[in-house]
Write a protein that holds these residues in place. Sequence first.
Motif, mmCIF file in Angstrom:
data_model
loop_
_atom_site.group_PDB
_atom_site.id
_atom_site.type_symbol
_atom_site.label_atom_id
_atom_site.label_comp_id
_atom_site.label_asym_id
_atom_site.label_seq_id
_atom_site.Cartn_x
_atom_site.Cartn_y
_atom_site.Cartn_z
ATOM 1 N N PRO A 128 -2.977 -1.919 2.256
ATOM 2 C CA PRO A 128 -1.942 -1.292 3.087
ATOM 3 C C PRO A 128 -2.090 -1.750 4.544
ATOM 4 C CG PRO A 128 -3.048 0.324 1.707
ATOM 5 C CD PRO A 128 -3.808 -0.953 1.562
ATOM 6 N N CYS B 161 -6.805 9.076 -0.703
ATOM 7 C CA CYS B 161 -7.240 7.818 -1.312
ATOM 8 C C CYS B 161 -8.459 8.068 -2.192
ATOM 9 C CB CYS B 161 -7.579 6.790 -0.234
ATOM 10 S SG CYS B 161 -8.179 5.240 -0.940
ATOM 11 N N CYS C 156 -10.029 6.009 -3.882
ATOM 12 C CA CYS C 156 -10.861 4.813 -4.071
ATOM 13 C C CYS C 156 -11.788 4.550 -2.895
ATOM 14 C CB CYS C 156 -9.964 3.605 -4.277
ATOM 15 S SG CYS C 156 -8.847 3.836 -5.651
ATOM 16 N N ALA D 154 -11.011 3.495 -0.041
ATOM 17 C CA ALA D 154 -10.634 2.239 0.611
ATOM 18 C C ALA D 154 -10.348 2.422 2.095
ATOM 19 C CB ALA D 154 -9.420 1.634 -0.086
ATOM 20 N N ARG E 41 -6.601 0.417 -5.081
ATOM 21 C CA ARG E 41 -5.970 0.301 -6.413
ATOM 22 C C ARG E 41 -4.449 0.363 -6.311
ATOM 23 N NH1 ARG E 41 -9.803 -1.749 -6.892
ATOM 24 N NH2 ARG E 41 -11.618 -1.377 -8.187
ATOM 25 N N TRP E 42 -3.924 0.177 -5.123
ATOM 26 C CA TRP E 42 -2.483 0.033 -4.888
ATOM 27 C C TRP E 42 -1.665 1.219 -5.391
ATOM 28 C CZ3 TRP E 42 -4.998 -3.839 -8.022
ATOM 29 C CH2 TRP E 42 -5.663 -4.780 -7.252
ATOM 30 N N THR F 132 -0.366 3.494 -3.536
ATOM 31 C CA THR F 132 0.620 3.743 -2.473
ATOM 32 C C THR F 132 0.642 5.201 -1.979
ATOM 33 O OG1 THR F 132 2.602 4.231 -3.801
ATOM 34 C CG2 THR F 132 2.121 1.907 -3.356
ATOM 35 N N LEU F 133 -0.312 6.012 -2.406
ATOM 36 C CA LEU F 133 -0.350 7.412 -1.957
ATOM 37 C C LEU F 133 -0.520 7.523 -0.444
ATOM 38 C CD1 LEU F 133 -2.496 9.369 -4.571
ATOM 39 C CD2 LEU F 133 -0.075 9.658 -4.045
ATOM 40 N N CYS G 60 2.693 -0.188 2.547
ATOM 41 C CA CYS G 60 2.058 -0.939 1.467
ATOM 42 C C CYS G 60 2.902 -2.170 1.175
ATOM 43 C CB CYS G 60 1.931 -0.069 0.225
ATOM 44 S SG CYS G 60 0.735 1.258 0.443
HETATM 45 S S1 SF4 Z 1 -2.900 2.288 -1.796
HETATM 46 FE FE1 SF4 Z 1 -4.074 3.951 -2.761
HETATM 47 S S2 SF4 Z 1 -6.083 3.061 -3.183
HETATM 48 FE FE2 SF4 Z 1 -5.085 1.742 -1.676
HETATM 49 S S3 SF4 Z 1 -5.743 2.492 0.311
HETATM 50 FE FE3 SF4 Z 1 -3.820 3.533 -0.182
HETATM 51 S S4 SF4 Z 1 -4.404 5.487 -1.150
HETATM 52 FE FE4 SF4 Z 1 -6.196 4.102 -1.186
#
Ligand code: SF4
Length: 68
Positions: free
Chosen positions: A5, A22, A24, A26, A43-44, A46-47, A59
């Motif tokens: 993102p 998130c 993950c 990240a 992990r994409w 998009t939250l 994103c």
């Molecule tokens: S898209 Fe999902 S996994 Fe990637 S940074 Fe954003 S919340 Fe985290």
Amino acid sequence: MGEMPIIDKAKCDGCGLCVSVCACGALKLVEKTVQAIEVDECRWCTLCELVCPNEAISCPFEIIIEND
Ligand code: SF4
Ligand code: SF4
């Protein structure tokens, strides 16, 4: 390296919402600005983009679900 993102630091007020959604790990807050730290962990989902109240995250990827 996967895509991450994109964070507009000028819009980010450091609320931390994206970090908490998130799953993950990240994203991380560094000096009240969020940064995409663990590129390989994203992990994409998009939250982070959805949850940001300031539209500071975008994103660059699109999730396409294909049904058989
Ligand atoms: S898209 Fe999902 S996994 Fe990637 S940074 Fe954003 S919340 Fe985290
Ligand atoms: S949700 Fe938006 S404003 Fe809040 S820390 Fe994340 S990028 Fe910054």
